[in-house]
Enzyme design. Structure first.
Site, PDB file in Angstrom:
ATOM      1  N   LYS A  16      14.648 -11.942  10.735  1.00 50.62           N
ATOM      2  CA  LYS A  16      15.406 -13.166  10.475  1.00 50.62           C
ATOM      3  C   LYS A  16      16.777 -13.157  11.162  1.00 50.62           C
ATOM      4  O   LYS A  16      17.161 -14.142  11.796  1.00 50.62           O
ATOM      5  CB  LYS A  16      15.543 -13.233   8.948  1.00 50.62           C
ATOM      6  CG  LYS A  16      16.296 -14.342   8.362  1.00 50.62           C
ATOM      7  CD  LYS A  16      16.046 -14.377   6.839  1.00 50.62           C
ATOM      8  CE  LYS A  16      16.270 -13.063   6.108  1.00 50.62           C
ATOM      9  NZ  LYS A  16      17.667 -12.760   5.808  1.00 50.62           N
ATOM     10  N   ARG A  41      19.182 -17.102  -1.941  1.00 47.79           N
ATOM     11  CA  ARG A  41      18.359 -15.930  -2.201  1.00 47.79           C
ATOM     12  C   ARG A  41      17.570 -16.054  -3.503  1.00 47.79           C
ATOM     13  O   ARG A  41      16.767 -15.199  -3.823  1.00 47.79           O
ATOM     14  CB  ARG A  41      19.335 -14.773  -2.322  1.00 47.79           C
ATOM     15  CG  ARG A  41      18.991 -13.405  -1.886  1.00 47.79           C
ATOM     16  CD  ARG A  41      18.738 -13.148  -0.490  1.00 47.79           C
ATOM     17  NE  ARG A  41      18.815 -11.756  -0.143  1.00 47.79           N
ATOM     18  CZ  ARG A  41      19.388 -11.315   0.954  1.00 47.79           C
ATOM     19  NH1 ARG A  41      19.968 -12.150   1.778  1.00 47.79           N
ATOM     20  NH2 ARG A  41      19.362 -10.048   1.244  1.00 47.79           N
ATOM     21  N   ARG A  56      15.651   0.286  12.123  1.00 41.35           N
ATOM     22  CA  ARG A  56      17.015  -0.247  12.011  1.00 41.35           C
ATOM     23  C   ARG A  56      17.936   0.793  11.371  1.00 41.35           C
ATOM     24  O   ARG A  56      19.102   0.919  11.737  1.00 41.35           O
ATOM     25  CB  ARG A  56      17.003  -1.533  11.174  1.00 41.35           C
ATOM     26  CG  ARG A  56      18.368  -2.186  11.071  1.00 41.35           C
ATOM     27  CD  ARG A  56      18.281  -3.560  10.466  1.00 41.35           C
ATOM     28  NE  ARG A  56      18.047  -3.526   9.034  1.00 41.35           N
ATOM     29  CZ  ARG A  56      17.808  -4.594   8.283  1.00 41.35           C
ATOM     30  NH1 ARG A  56      17.750  -5.784   8.844  1.00 41.35           N
ATOM     31  NH2 ARG A  56      17.629  -4.485   6.998  1.00 41.35           N
ATOM     32  N   ARG A 106      22.736   1.530   8.198  1.00 43.43           N
ATOM     33  CA  ARG A 106      23.123   0.765   7.012  1.00 43.43           C
ATOM     34  C   ARG A 106      22.826   1.543   5.747  1.00 43.43           C
ATOM     35  O   ARG A 106      21.771   2.149   5.608  1.00 43.43           O
ATOM     36  CB  ARG A 106      22.359  -0.567   6.988  1.00 43.43           C
ATOM     37  CG  ARG A 106      23.087  -1.657   7.724  1.00 43.43           C
ATOM     38  CD  ARG A 106      22.280  -2.899   7.810  1.00 43.43           C
ATOM     39  NE  ARG A 106      21.865  -3.425   6.496  1.00 43.43           N
ATOM     40  CZ  ARG A 106      21.338  -4.625   6.338  1.00 43.43           C
ATOM     41  NH1 ARG A 106      21.171  -5.419   7.378  1.00 43.43           N
ATOM     42  NH2 ARG A 106      20.975  -5.034   5.139  1.00 43.43           N
ATOM     43  N   ARG A 139      14.753  -3.940  -2.481  1.00 43.54           N
ATOM     44  CA  ARG A 139      15.105  -5.220  -1.854  1.00 43.54           C
ATOM     45  C   ARG A 139      13.862  -6.075  -1.624  1.00 43.54           C
ATOM     46  O   ARG A 139      13.895  -7.293  -1.788  1.00 43.54           O
ATOM     47  CB  ARG A 139      15.873  -4.969  -0.545  1.00 43.54           C
ATOM     48  CG  ARG A 139      17.304  -4.498  -0.823  1.00 43.54           C
ATOM     49  CD  ARG A 139      17.952  -3.866   0.386  1.00 43.54           C
ATOM     50  NE  ARG A 139      18.051  -4.773   1.498  1.00 43.54           N
ATOM     51  CZ  ARG A 139      18.033  -4.401   2.776  1.00 43.54           C
ATOM     52  NH1 ARG A 139      17.914  -3.126   3.089  1.00 43.54           N
ATOM     53  NH2 ARG A 139      18.141  -5.291   3.715  1.00 43.54           N
TER      54      ARG A 139
HETATM   55  P1  AMP Z   1      21.098  -9.126   4.151  1.00 40.65           P
HETATM   56  O1  AMP Z   1      21.885  -8.646   5.318  1.00 40.65           O
HETATM   57  O2  AMP Z   1      20.914 -10.613   4.140  1.00 40.65           O
HETATM   58  O3  AMP Z   1      19.803  -8.384   3.942  1.00 40.65           O
HETATM   59  O4  AMP Z   1      21.986  -8.837   2.836  1.00 40.65           O
HETATM   60  C1  AMP Z   1      22.372  -7.519   2.521  1.00 40.65           C
HETATM   61  C2  AMP Z   1      22.772  -7.445   1.043  1.00 40.65           C
HETATM   62  O5  AMP Z   1      23.865  -8.346   0.794  1.00 40.65           O
HETATM   63  C3  AMP Z   1      21.695  -7.869   0.052  1.00 40.65           C
HETATM   64  O6  AMP Z   1      20.778  -6.826  -0.228  1.00 40.65           O
HETATM   65  C4  AMP Z   1      22.540  -8.252  -1.157  1.00 40.65           C
HETATM   66  O7  AMP Z   1      23.036  -7.095  -1.819  1.00 40.65           O
HETATM   67  C5  AMP Z   1      23.734  -8.938  -0.488  1.00 40.65           C
HETATM   68  N1  AMP Z   1      23.498 -10.386  -0.300  1.00 40.65           N
HETATM   69  C6  AMP Z   1      23.413 -11.061   0.876  1.00 40.65           C
HETATM   70  N2  AMP Z   1      23.190 -12.367   0.685  1.00 40.65           N
HETATM   71  C7  AMP Z   1      23.113 -12.540  -0.659  1.00 40.65           C
HETATM   72  C8  AMP Z   1      22.874 -13.647  -1.511  1.00 40.65           C
HETATM   73  N3  AMP Z   1      22.665 -14.879  -1.014  1.00 40.65           N
HETATM   74  N4  AMP Z   1      22.867 -13.438  -2.854  1.00 40.65           N
HETATM   75  C9  AMP Z   1      23.078 -12.231  -3.382  1.00 40.65           C
HETATM   76  N5  AMP Z   1      23.301 -11.125  -2.647  1.00 40.65           N
HETATM   77  C10 AMP Z   1      23.317 -11.268  -1.295  1.00 40.65           C
END
Ligand code: AMP
Length: 193
Positions: free
Chosen positions: A13, A88, A127, A133, A144
């Site tokens: 994504k 989310r 990754r 990360r 996740r």
């Molecule tokens: P991502 O890079 O989108 O996978 O986000 C990494 C982490 O950021 C997630 O596992 C959550 O801990 C937090 N996070 C990102 N976007 C959201 C969201 N819309 N709501 C809640 N937590 C978020």
């Protein structure tokens, strides 16, 4: 264009969002990137969310709504945007609908990138090597993915009910997936072609 990109962690994504935002000339708004930047900067927000993110849990809906509202208020978002990582869950999806209706800029397209879980685990392992990360360890990735299935998958159904969901197969090369998304967006914007 006002687009929401949906897909599990590791679905590609973020990569697709970067390409699309460049081509469509709209800002790529990744809530994960915004939160990681806050953590790196050591801001108050960063300190609040650091542990939650490292454990693979979701940051609270209130914090997220404040963050996205602030970001969408920037000038560069007035002509459209590509959201990556928000909403989310259903609460966030409804809060976003309300916010965007209020400012007269509803979501036009939700694109859901589907990839099976096994491929996702392989992609995230790669990754983890490249980016280091802290939330890319196997245990956290599994959490996740579980949270994604329980809380984020219903967001696709929400956009489907609104008649604006497009589902895309996320398997294959970056270019192949990109071509599929582009084809789908063109078709919705110009159904006659
Ligand atoms: P991502 O890079 O989108 O996978 O986000 C990494 C982490 O950021 C997630 O596992 C959550 O801990 C937090 N996070 C990102 N976007 C959201 C969201 N819309 N709501 C809640 N937590 C978020």
């Amino acid at each position: 264009m006002r687009i929401v990109l949906l897909g599990a962690p590791g679905s590609g994504k973020g990569t697709q969002a970067k390409l699309l935002s460049k081509q469509l000339n709209i800002p790529h708004i990744s809530t994960g990137d915004l939160l990681r930047a806050a953590v790196a900067a050591g801001s108050e927000l960063g300190m609040q969310v650091k542990e939650i993110m490292a454990a693979g849990h979701l940051v609270s809906d209130d914090i997220m709504l404040g963050l996205i509202e602030e970001r969408l208020g920037h000038d560069d978002a007035s002509g459209g945007f590509l959201l990556d990582g928000y909403p989310r869950n259903l609460i966030q999806a409804k809060a976003l609908d309300e916010l965007l209706d209020r400012i007269g800029m509803p979501v036009e397209e939700a694109v859901d990138i589907a990839v099976d879980n096994e491929q996702i685990i392989t992609r995230i392992a790669k990754r983890a090597e490249l980016e280091g990360r802290s939330d890319d360890t196997e245990e956290v990735v599994r959490r996740r993915l579980q949270i994604y299935e329980e809380q984020t998958a219903p967001v696709s159904a929400h956009y489907n009910q609104h008649g604006i969901l497009t589902q895309i197969l996320g398997e294959g090369s970056i270019e192949e997936v990109y071509a599929r998304i582009n084809g789908a967006l063109k078709q919705t914007n110009d159904p006659a072609s």
